[in-house]
Design an enzyme around this catalytic site. Structure first.
Site, PDB file in Angstrom:
ATOM      1  N   THR A  16       0.818  -1.215   0.000  1.00 37.62           N
ATOM      2  CA  THR A  16       0.000   0.000   0.000  1.00 37.62           C
ATOM      3  C   THR A  16       0.850   1.262   0.000  1.00 37.62           C
ATOM      4  O   THR A  16       0.372   2.323  -0.388  1.00 37.62           O
ATOM      5  CB  THR A  16      -0.931   0.020   1.224  1.00 37.62           C
ATOM      6  OG1 THR A  16      -0.149  -0.144   2.414  1.00 37.62           O
ATOM      7  CG2 THR A  16      -1.957  -1.097   1.152  1.00 37.62           C
ATOM      8  N   ARG A  20       8.633  -2.412   0.931  1.00 38.40           N
ATOM      9  CA  ARG A  20       9.282  -2.403   2.244  1.00 38.40           C
ATOM     10  C   ARG A  20       9.849  -3.784   2.535  1.00 38.40           C
ATOM     11  O   ARG A  20       9.167  -4.796   2.391  1.00 38.40           O
ATOM     12  CB  ARG A  20       8.286  -2.012   3.349  1.00 38.40           C
ATOM     13  CG  ARG A  20       7.800  -0.584   3.218  1.00 38.40           C
ATOM     14  CD  ARG A  20       6.842  -0.217   4.328  1.00 38.40           C
ATOM     15  NE  ARG A  20       6.279   1.107   4.100  1.00 38.40           N
ATOM     16  CZ  ARG A  20       5.340   1.653   4.862  1.00 38.40           C
ATOM     17  NH1 ARG A  20       4.861   0.996   5.902  1.00 38.40           N
ATOM     18  NH2 ARG A  20       4.887   2.864   4.580  1.00 38.40           N
ATOM     19  N   SER A 111       8.068   4.439   6.730  1.00 36.68           N
ATOM     20  CA  SER A 111       7.053   5.122   7.530  1.00 36.68           C
ATOM     21  C   SER A 111       7.228   4.877   9.020  1.00 36.68           C
ATOM     22  O   SER A 111       8.228   5.277   9.601  1.00 36.68           O
ATOM     23  CB  SER A 111       5.654   4.719   7.063  1.00 36.68           C
ATOM     24  OG  SER A 111       4.659   5.489   7.704  1.00 36.68           O
ATOM     25  N   HIS A 112       6.277   4.217   9.638  1.00 35.05           N
ATOM     26  CA  HIS A 112       6.253   4.030  11.091  1.00 35.05           C
ATOM     27  C   HIS A 112       7.011   2.781  11.529  1.00 35.05           C
ATOM     28  O   HIS A 112       7.044   2.467  12.722  1.00 35.05           O
ATOM     29  CB  HIS A 112       4.802   3.933  11.567  1.00 35.05           C
ATOM     30  CG  HIS A 112       4.028   2.857  10.851  1.00 35.05           C
ATOM     31  ND1 HIS A 112       3.703   2.973   9.528  1.00 35.05           N
ATOM     32  CD2 HIS A 112       3.552   1.670  11.274  1.00 35.05           C
ATOM     33  CE1 HIS A 112       3.037   1.879   9.159  1.00 35.05           C
ATOM     34  NE2 HIS A 112       2.937   1.077  10.192  1.00 35.05           N
ATOM     35  N   LYS A 124       9.288   4.323  -2.171  1.00 33.64           N
ATOM     36  CA  LYS A 124       7.944   4.559  -2.697  1.00 33.64           C
ATOM     37  C   LYS A 124       8.026   5.596  -3.812  1.00 33.64           C
ATOM     38  O   LYS A 124       8.725   6.600  -3.677  1.00 33.64           O
ATOM     39  CB  LYS A 124       7.028   5.060  -1.576  1.00 33.64           C
ATOM     40  CG  LYS A 124       5.608   5.359  -2.026  1.00 33.64           C
ATOM     41  CD  LYS A 124       4.711   5.721  -0.852  1.00 33.64           C
ATOM     42  CE  LYS A 124       4.983   7.087  -0.292  1.00 33.64           C
ATOM     43  NZ  LYS A 124       3.912   7.557   0.609  1.00 33.64           N
ATOM     44  N   ASP A 275       5.322  10.212  13.258  1.00 32.60           N
ATOM     45  CA  ASP A 275       6.013   8.951  13.013  1.00 32.60           C
ATOM     46  C   ASP A 275       7.301   9.135  12.236  1.00 32.60           C
ATOM     47  O   ASP A 275       7.801  10.256  12.074  1.00 32.60           O
ATOM     48  CB  ASP A 275       5.075   7.988  12.278  1.00 32.60           C
ATOM     49  CG  ASP A 275       4.803   8.415  10.849  1.00 32.60           C
ATOM     50  OD1 ASP A 275       4.798   9.637  10.594  1.00 32.60           O
ATOM     51  OD2 ASP A 275       4.596   7.542   9.981  1.00 32.60           O
ATOM     52  N   ASP A 277       8.282   9.054   9.043  1.00 33.93           N
ATOM     53  CA  ASP A 277       8.384   9.933   7.876  1.00 33.93           C
ATOM     54  C   ASP A 277       7.477  11.144   7.957  1.00 33.93           C
ATOM     55  O   ASP A 277       7.358  11.901   6.992  1.00 33.93           O
ATOM     56  CB  ASP A 277       8.113   9.155   6.592  1.00 33.93           C
ATOM     57  CG  ASP A 277       6.680   8.660   6.487  1.00 33.93           C
ATOM     58  OD1 ASP A 277       6.044   8.448   7.527  1.00 33.93           O
ATOM     59  OD2 ASP A 277       6.194   8.480   5.347  1.00 33.93           O
ATOM     60  N   ASP A 279       4.106  11.503   8.367  1.00 31.36           N
ATOM     61  CA  ASP A 279       2.758  11.575   7.800  1.00 31.36           C
ATOM     62  C   ASP A 279       1.664  11.119   8.759  1.00 31.36           C
ATOM     63  O   ASP A 279       0.478  11.200   8.422  1.00 31.36           O
ATOM     64  CB  ASP A 279       2.673  10.802   6.472  1.00 31.36           C
ATOM     65  CG  ASP A 279       2.929   9.310   6.612  1.00 31.36           C
ATOM     66  OD1 ASP A 279       3.214   8.846   7.734  1.00 31.36           O
ATOM     67  OD2 ASP A 279       2.838   8.596   5.588  1.00 31.36           O
ATOM     68  N   ARG A 280       2.018  10.655   9.942  1.00 29.64           N
ATOM     69  CA  ARG A 280       1.011  10.211  10.915  1.00 29.64           C
ATOM     70  C   ARG A 280       1.025  11.116  12.138  1.00 29.64           C
ATOM     71  O   ARG A 280       1.993  11.832  12.387  1.00 29.64           O
ATOM     72  CB  ARG A 280       1.257   8.759  11.336  1.00 29.64           C
ATOM     73  CG  ARG A 280       1.155   7.782  10.183  1.00 29.64           C
ATOM     74  CD  ARG A 280       1.298   6.354  10.644  1.00 29.64           C
ATOM     75  NE  ARG A 280       1.182   5.447   9.510  1.00 29.64           N
ATOM     76  CZ  ARG A 280       0.661   4.226   9.565  1.00 29.64           C
ATOM     77  NH1 ARG A 280       0.198   3.761  10.711  1.00 29.64           N
ATOM     78  NH2 ARG A 280       0.601   3.469   8.492  1.00 29.64           N
ATOM     79  N   THR A 342      -8.120   1.032   2.310  1.00 30.97           N
ATOM     80  CA  THR A 342      -6.957   1.563   3.019  1.00 30.97           C
ATOM     81  C   THR A 342      -5.851   1.898   2.021  1.00 30.97           C
ATOM     82  O   THR A 342      -5.598   1.155   1.078  1.00 30.97           O
ATOM     83  CB  THR A 342      -6.453   0.537   4.039  1.00 30.97           C
ATOM     84  OG1 THR A 342      -7.471   0.325   5.012  1.00 30.97           O
ATOM     85  CG2 THR A 342      -5.185   1.010   4.727  1.00 30.97           C
ATOM     86  N   GLU A 361      -7.606   8.228   7.851  1.00 28.84           N
ATOM     87  CA  GLU A 361      -7.700   6.802   8.097  1.00 28.84           C
ATOM     88  C   GLU A 361      -7.369   6.522   9.549  1.00 28.84           C
ATOM     89  O   GLU A 361      -6.699   7.308  10.210  1.00 28.84           O
ATOM     90  CB  GLU A 361      -6.774   6.026   7.157  1.00 28.84           C
ATOM     91  CG  GLU A 361      -5.326   6.464   7.215  1.00 28.84           C
ATOM     92  CD  GLU A 361      -4.468   5.846   6.120  1.00 28.84           C
ATOM     93  OE1 GLU A 361      -5.033   5.397   5.110  1.00 28.84           O
ATOM     94  OE2 GLU A 361      -3.245   5.802   6.284  1.00 28.84           O
ATOM     95  N   GLU A 362      -7.848   5.388  10.027  1.00 31.71           N
ATOM     96  CA  GLU A 362      -7.757   5.106  11.454  1.00 31.71           C
ATOM     97  C   GLU A 362      -6.331   4.895  11.930  1.00 31.71           C
ATOM     98  O   GLU A 362      -6.060   4.980  13.121  1.00 31.71           O
ATOM     99  CB  GLU A 362      -8.595   3.875  11.791  1.00 31.71           C
ATOM    100  CG  GLU A 362      -8.237   2.615  11.018  1.00 31.71           C
ATOM    101  CD  GLU A 362      -6.925   1.999  11.428  1.00 31.71           C
ATOM    102  OE1 GLU A 362      -6.595   2.053  12.626  1.00 31.71           O
ATOM    103  OE2 GLU A 362      -6.228   1.477  10.548  1.00 31.71           O
ATOM    104  N   SER A 363      -5.406   4.616  11.017  1.00 30.88           N
ATOM    105  CA  SER A 363      -4.029   4.335  11.421  1.00 30.88           C
ATOM    106  C   SER A 363      -3.238   5.629  11.588  1.00 30.88           C
ATOM    107  O   SER A 363      -2.123   5.769  11.093  1.00 30.88           O
ATOM    108  CB  SER A 363      -3.356   3.399  10.416  1.00 30.88           C
ATOM    109  OG  SER A 363      -3.420   3.931   9.113  1.00 30.88           O
ATOM    110  N   LYS A 374      -0.994  11.991   3.649  1.00 33.20           N
ATOM    111  CA  LYS A 374      -1.386  12.356   5.006  1.00 33.20           C
ATOM    112  C   LYS A 374      -0.267  13.175   5.618  1.00 33.20           C
ATOM    113  O   LYS A 374       0.877  13.096   5.195  1.00 33.20           O
ATOM    114  CB  LYS A 374      -1.719  11.119   5.836  1.00 33.20           C
ATOM    115  CG  LYS A 374      -0.703   9.987   5.819  1.00 33.20           C
ATOM    116  CD  LYS A 374      -1.261   8.800   6.591  1.00 33.20           C
ATOM    117  CE  LYS A 374      -0.343   7.581   6.518  1.00 33.20           C
ATOM    118  NZ  LYS A 374      -0.451   6.843   5.249  1.00 33.20           N
ATOM    119  N   ARG A 494      -5.106  -7.004  11.251  1.00 32.60           N
ATOM    120  CA  ARG A 494      -5.697  -5.856  11.932  1.00 32.60           C
ATOM    121  C   ARG A 494      -7.194  -6.120  12.110  1.00 32.60           C
ATOM    122  O   ARG A 494      -7.894  -6.475  11.157  1.00 32.60           O
ATOM    123  CB  ARG A 494      -5.477  -4.576  11.134  1.00 32.60           C
ATOM    124  CG  ARG A 494      -4.004  -4.220  10.914  1.00 32.60           C
ATOM    125  CD  ARG A 494      -3.848  -2.736  10.627  1.00 32.60           C
ATOM    126  NE  ARG A 494      -2.566  -2.357  10.095  1.00 32.60           N
ATOM    127  CZ  ARG A 494      -1.447  -2.211  10.805  1.00 32.60           C
ATOM    128  NH1 ARG A 494      -1.470  -2.462  12.100  1.00 32.60           N
ATOM    129  NH2 ARG A 494      -0.325  -1.821  10.223  1.00 32.60           N
TER     130      ARG A 494
END
Length: 541
Positions: A16, A20, A111-112, A124, A275, A277, A279-280, A342, A361-363, A374, A494
């Site tokens: 997604t 990775r 990312s995270h 990416k 996080d 990178d 974005d969260r 997602t 999104e919920e994450s 994000k 999840r």
């Protein structure tokens, strides 16, 4: 220029958010080069094009940037704009692609996920709109990795990425830019910085945990330098290749130091974390944790208080596993609300078509159409601007919101590093029973509908099937199950749990207590603990 013979390497299928893998895998012979060349080939080549390049500073990022620069030059790129030190947060990279009208960009991040010599790395590709490559492009990249026979790479010394300015790598221009300033300037156009400076001048206290990741320099520049927050407001502000041994995921489990400080009676007025990178985000008030789904709903309900959104929102969107809290806001405000799979790339078409301004999104991801990713710090500034405009703290804002819209109790339970075959079998068994579930009673709950989510993009008509399982109970409660596409080891299952309380009573329960019947029903239906031998989830958010 060298043309180097190679052979396909298994497993180079982007998820997604790009490809990775463990860092030693990316460091293996030809591995990074194969994937980068496949990416260049899949997008029609990069000859004459301008690209953006940068990442979150994790281990191997600087070395990977040098490889990509030499490959871009050998493939005929005209210019690569790279963040100083090979640093760029993901939203800052998206902004640069858009601002400089680049043809695309490569982001070096997982990312995270943890970073370090034996942890995770990722690459990416983002499109000219600044957003992640859509499924058609990632499928083309994967297809190319299966047939690649050679890649092009310039033989040249490494480029000096520490000094801002232009240099040449062969005929290609390498432009090193400050990674922070363009992004910080963009934030000043969206938010009332004068009101935010006043907030801190009046003694408002805040703690921003950057988790030794990329947002540290951005947060210091914006919060401390431009808004006047006291020095030390931003903690763990220095990006480190291994994130200081931290797991740079802003949730209550991994940001436990911030959680402990914020849950104290004398904690700061406001807390946030971002996080790896950038974005969260995680949002906290004194002794208040705001779930990502509720945060999205609050931002939607109050966006008109923020200068950049004072004329109202075009519409809102959420990923399917995200709670329906924002749906209730959209219905009350007469806004279109979209439910997508997602992955942030699904929001890009909606934003490009002018259908939505705000999505999440919920994450722990929220953002708007200012970029096509994000954006963690953007969400923090949205909250600060709303606090300043309303003159209320987080607890008061949440209480008012629940009183007006009701409360969607919500939690995500993650079962990490499960054997892939076991996870596939559990969901395969559920798929086989879906049609028989409606009407059944489980742990005192009656199942209303059950399906496997499929999405038809309203802009381009593309279809994305098998995007997660939904089981809806009578009364608005539901459970969603899906396998994550962001892990690098085994399978991460999840489980998303949701229960609606319309109020006025029952709005202040502990979420896990409120969700206990849904948790029990899920175990009865799927048998996650029984089949995996786990005592419970590895992470609860």
């Amino acid at each position: 220029m060298n043309t180097i013979a190679t052979t396909p390497i298994d497993g180079q299928k982007p998820g997604t958010s790009g490809l990775r893998k463990k860092t030693p895998v990316f460091m293996g012979p030809h591995y990074l080069e194969n994937f980068v060349q496949a990416t260049f080939d899949a997008i029609g080549g990069v000859a004459g094009k301008t690209l953006v390049l940068g990442g979150d500073g994790r281990y191997f990022g600087a070395e990977a940037a040098q490889v990509i620069l030499k490959m871009a030059a050998a493939n005929g790129a005209a210019r690569v704009i790279v963040g100083q030190g090979a640093w760029l947060s993901t939203p800052a990279a998206s902004n640069l692609i858009r601002q400089r009208e680049a043809d695309g960009g490569l982001i070096l991040s997982a990312s995270h996920n943890p970073g370090g010599p034996n942890e995770d790395f990722g690459v990416k590709y983002n499109m000219a709109n600044g957003g992640p490559a859509p499924e058609a492009v990632t499928a083309a990249i994967h297809a190319r990795t299966l047939e690649i026979t050679e890649y092009a790479k310039l033989q040249a010394p490494d480029v000096n990425l520490t000094a801002i300015g232009e240099s040449h790598l062969g005929p290609m221009v390498v432009e090193v830019v400050d990674p922070v300033m363009a992004y910080a300037d963009l934030m000043e156009t969206l938010f009332d910085f004068k009101a935010l400076r006043g907030l801190f001048h009046e003694g408002f206290t805040m703690r921003m945990d950057s988790m030794c990741a990329i947002t540290g320099p951005y947060a210091v520049e914006i919060l401390e330098n431009r808004l006047g927050a006291p020095e030390g407001t931003v903690t763990h502000e220095q990006p480190l290749p291994d994130f200081g041994g931290m797991h740079p995921d802003p949730n209550p489990t991994w940001a436990h130091e911030l959680m402990s400080e914020m849950m104290a009676e004398d904690g700061p007025d406001f807390g946030a974390a971002s996080d790896g990178d950038g974005d969260r985000n995680m949002i906290l008030g004194r002794q208040v944790y705001v779930s990502p789904s509720d945060s999205l709903a609050v931002l939607a309900a109050n966006a008109h208080l923020v200068p950049g959104y004072k004329d109202g929102l075009k519409g809102v969107a959420r990923s399917m596993p995200t709670s329906a809290a924002v749906d209730r806001v959209a219905a009350a405000m007469g806004l279109d609300c979209y439910e997508t799979p997602t992955g942030w790339k699904f929001f890009g078409n909606l934003m490009d078509a002018g259908r939505v301004s705000l999505c999440g999104e919920e994450s722990f991801g929220t953002g708007s159409d200012h970029v096509r990713e994000k954006d963690g710090l953007w969400a923090v500034l949205m909250w600060l601007n709303i606090i300043a405009a309303r003159g209320q703290g987080v607890a008061e804002i949440m209480a008012d919101h629940f009183a007006r819209f009701g409360r969607n109790y919500y939690s995500r339970h993650d079962y990490e590093a499960l054997p892939v075959a076991m996870a596939d079998a559990m969901l395969g068994d559920l798929r086989d029973r879906l049609a028989d579930l409606p009407g059944q009673a489980v742990e005192g709950l009656r199942i209303e509908t059950a399906d496997e989510f499929s999405y038809t993009d309203p802009v381009d008509g593309s279809v994305s099937a098998q995007q997660g399982f939904r089981i809806l109970f009578e009364g608005g409660s539901r459970v969603v199950l899906r396998l994550s596409g962001t892990g690098t080891e085994g399978a991460t299952l999840r489980v998303y749990l949701e229960r609606f309380a319309p109020g006025p009573d029952g709005l202040d329960l502990d979420p896990q207590q409120a969700l206990a019947p849904i948790i029990a029903a899920t175990e009865a239906l799927v048998g996650i603990r029984a089949r995996s031998g786990r005592k419970g989830p590895d992470v609860i958010t």
